[in-house]
Design an enzyme around this catalytic site. Structure first.
Site, PDB file in Angstrom:
ATOM      1  CB  THR A  45      59.153   2.253 -18.643  1.00 25.46           C
ATOM      2  OG1 THR A  45      58.260   3.356 -18.717  1.00 25.46           O
ATOM      3  CG2 THR A  45      59.999   2.192 -19.901  1.00 25.46           C
ATOM      4  CB  CYS A  46      58.631   0.307 -13.658  1.00 25.67           C
ATOM      5  SG  CYS A  46      58.756  -1.494 -13.670  1.00 25.67           S
ATOM      6  N   PRO A  47      56.244   2.606 -13.809  1.00 29.78           N
ATOM      7  CG  PRO A  47      54.672   3.901 -12.628  1.00 29.78           C
ATOM      8  CD  PRO A  47      55.928   3.999 -13.494  1.00 29.78           C
ATOM      9  CG  MET A  48      52.894   3.395 -17.511  1.00 25.07           C
ATOM     10  SD  MET A  48      51.296   3.744 -16.719  1.00 25.07           S
ATOM     11  CE  MET A  48      50.166   2.998 -17.870  1.00 25.07           C
ATOM     12  CB  THR A  49      55.548  -3.070 -16.308  1.00 23.65           C
ATOM     13  OG1 THR A  49      56.060  -2.645 -15.047  1.00 23.65           O
ATOM     14  CG2 THR A  49      56.496  -2.675 -17.422  1.00 23.65           C
TER      15      THR A  49
END
Length: 78
Positions: A14-18
């Protein structure tokens, strides 16, 4: 689409990990190499290509898949 040098599956992130994972992968690559990113979801589809381009990388293509994921090709900038 161009032949990729590396690939990264962030369909479960999920964002922000993407983009964090995408950036880490790009950091390990040489300029001119192509990264294929597998991603899913409206936010990553909007943010990962935009952020990659803002950081000087070339977004070569985005191909939606039948299962709702997408394939994104990014050429690392120099």
């Amino acid at each position: 689409m161009p032949a990729e040098t590396c690939h990264l599956d962030i369909t479960r992130e999920t964002c922000p990990m993407t983009f964090v994972r995408t950036r880490l992968a790009l950091d390990r690559m040489a300029a001119g190499q192509v990264l294929l990113v597998l991603l899913r979801g409206e936010e990553p589809l909007r943010n990962v290509p935009r952020t990659a381009a803002e950081q000087g990388h070339a977004v070569l293509g985005l191909e939606p898949q039948a299962d709702g994921a997408a394939r994104l090709w990014i050429r690392k900038g120099g």
